[in-house]
Design a protein around this motif. Structure first.
Motif, PDB file in Angstrom:
ATOM      1  N   PRO A 116       0.828  -1.212   0.000  1.00 43.57           N
ATOM      2  CA  PRO A 116       0.000   0.000   0.000  1.00 43.57           C
ATOM      3  C   PRO A 116       0.861   1.260   0.000  1.00 43.57           C
ATOM      4  O   PRO A 116       1.834   1.349   0.735  1.00 43.57           O
ATOM      5  N   PRO A 118      -0.362   5.209  -0.051  1.00 48.95           N
ATOM      6  CA  PRO A 118      -1.503   6.115  -0.198  1.00 48.95           C
ATOM      7  C   PRO A 118      -1.112   7.476  -0.738  1.00 48.95           C
ATOM      8  O   PRO A 118       0.006   7.942  -0.543  1.00 48.95           O
ATOM      9  N   GLN A 121      -1.826  10.287   3.680  1.00 46.72           N
ATOM     10  CA  GLN A 121      -1.550   9.456   4.840  1.00 46.72           C
ATOM     11  C   GLN A 121      -2.825   9.259   5.658  1.00 46.72           C
ATOM     12  O   GLN A 121      -3.545  10.221   5.925  1.00 46.72           O
ATOM     13  N   ASP A 127      -4.187   1.251   9.221  1.00 48.73           N
ATOM     14  CA  ASP A 127      -4.780   1.091   7.891  1.00 48.73           C
ATOM     15  C   ASP A 127      -3.717   0.788   6.841  1.00 48.73           C
ATOM     16  O   ASP A 127      -4.010   0.206   5.795  1.00 48.73           O
ATOM     17  N   LEU A 128      -2.475   1.189   7.118  1.00 47.52           N
ATOM     18  CA  LEU A 128      -1.356   0.870   6.234  1.00 47.52           C
ATOM     19  C   LEU A 128      -0.505  -0.265   6.784  1.00 47.52           C
ATOM     20  O   LEU A 128      -0.091  -1.159   6.047  1.00 47.52           O
ATOM     21  N   ALA A 132       0.231  -4.108   4.953  1.00 46.97           N
ATOM     22  CA  ALA A 132       1.612  -4.244   4.483  1.00 46.97           C
ATOM     23  C   ALA A 132       2.288  -5.429   5.149  1.00 46.97           C
ATOM     24  O   ALA A 132       2.936  -6.263   4.503  1.00 46.97           O
ATOM     25  N   TYR A 185       3.224   5.507   6.471  1.00 49.04           N
ATOM     26  CA  TYR A 185       3.860   4.749   5.389  1.00 49.04           C
ATOM     27  C   TYR A 185       5.245   4.275   5.798  1.00 49.04           C
ATOM     28  O   TYR A 185       5.619   3.119   5.560  1.00 49.04           O
ATOM     29  N   SER A 188       4.940   1.483   8.192  1.00 54.03           N
ATOM     30  CA  SER A 188       4.427   0.261   7.554  1.00 54.03           C
ATOM     31  C   SER A 188       5.532  -0.484   6.820  1.00 54.03           C
ATOM     32  O   SER A 188       5.606  -1.724   6.884  1.00 54.03           O
TER      33      SER A 188
END
Length: 371
Positions: A116, A118, A121, A127-128, A132, A185, A188
């Motif tokens: 993922p 995005p 963010q 959610d990430l 991952a 991110y 993740s």
């Protein structure tokens, strides 16, 4: 935090021609590429097909399998490759177990590119982080269970260089601390890679595992679906950025990242190793804008010419989460050590100016920016 590396002698260095011959000797092997309709995935597939491999690739179809497959095939055609019957597109999602056994079946190697990324963010980091990490473990389990020889994972410099270090000098032995207050991110990528190394060590049952850690990936896009980096260049050319944050980062060409994946999946010395992928030096967003302006003339008349101060960057980050990463790195210029990939593989990345200009030309060619 210690890197998962083993000593590699420079005697293992090989030149480009020898490496490509090694890949060709594996011609006809079926290789799985996850995330085949992504920016890096399309280039990896194209490179594999050029080298004579058969490719199976996964896409997240969300009920639009035919559309997703058409997107992949269109991108491969744009790279100048005719896959014939050597490309198979299947549906599999990192958030579900469904489809992964079928995707991995009969493959000798897996290039796990999907992750993922995005455009904005998320408020909830999980959610990430969860897809991952869990998605990577799904791919590794399926690969182990089906007797795959080696998995090459696309991680990121995000997992290497986002914890403070004296001298700002980074190589494969460095790790970002997942406990640091970094953007979702970054966390993740770090957490997913750490989980993957732990799986390979404790549950891999002989599965060979290799990781590529690219810095910012730029270069020509093969379709209208833009990555975060190509979108950045598009926004600059379209005049949508009046000023840019003061931040420095490494740049690597997407074609060189694809090439490095092929080298890493074939070379014996790559097993159990991380490889940092970047150009020679870190550059700034303003430097990128300057390259566009210098070489593209009127087509780059709207690129930004002003750099935000560190204070302005931090202020913007308070209301714009997409700037948070830049704010955290304001004033820092990383020194990137990529001798390992060069010595083991004979890998030589393109000049950064060429990469940036080829990014722009692909956007003009696809009509994504008015030339």
């Amino acid at each position: 935090m210690e890197g998962k590396t083993i000593p590699v002698s420079t005697d293992a260095a090989i030149n480009n021609d020898t490496d490509m011959n090694n890949n060709d000797s594996d011609g006809g092997e079926l290789v799985l590429v996850t995330g085949g309709n992504g920016y890096v995935g399309t280039h990896v597939i194209s490179r594999l097909l050029r080298s004579g491999h058969r490719v199976r690739t996964t896409v997240r179809s969300h009920g639009r399998a035919a559309s997703a497959e058409a997107s992949v095939r269109s991108a491969i055609a744009a790279s100048g490759v005719d896959p014939g019957g050597r490309l198979d597109v299947v549906s599999a999602d990192l958030t579900s177990d469904d489809g992964w056994d079928d995707a991995v079946a009969d493959c000798t190697r897996v290039l796990h590119v999907a992750s993922p990324f995005p455009s904005v963010q998320p408020e909830n980091a999980d959610d990430l982080i969860v897809p991952a990490r869990d998605g990577t473990l799904r791919v590794l389990r399926a690969a182990r269970d089906h007797g795959v020889k080696r998995v090459v994972m696309t991680s990121s410099f995000a997992a290497v260089g986002y914890s403070a270090k004296d001298g700002n000098e980074y190589d494969e032995s460095d790790w970002t601390d997942p406990a640091n207050d970094n953007a979702p991110y970054i966390r993740s990528k770090t957490i997913a890679e750490l989980a993957a190394w732990e799986f390979a060590e404790k549950e891999g049952d002989g599965l060979e595992f290799t990781v590529i850690n690219p810095t910012g990936i730029f270069g020509p896009t093969l379709g209208p679906r833009l990555s975060a980096s190509t979108e950045l260049v598009r926004a600059m050319l379209a005049g949508e950025m009046s000023a840019v944050p003061r931040t420095h980062f490494g740049v690597v060409d997407v074609r060189d990242v694809a090439d490095l994946h092929l080298r890493a999946m074939a070379h014996p010395a790559a097993a159990g190793q991380r490889f940092l992928a970047s150009g020679d030096r870190a550059v700034s967003l303003l430097w990128i804008a300057g390259v566009l302006a210098e070489h593209l003339g009127e087509r780059a008349a709207r690129v930004p010419t002003r750099e935000l101060s560190d204070e302005e960057t931090r202020a913007v980050a308070g209301s714009d989460p997409s700037v948070r990463e830049a704010a955290g790195q304001a004033g820092s210029v990383p020194i990137l050590r990529t001798e390992k990939a060069r010595s083991v593989f004979g890998w030589t990345p393109r000049d950064t100016e060429t990469t940036i200009l080829d990014t722009a030309e692909s956007l003009f060619r696809l009509g994504l920016v008015k030339g």
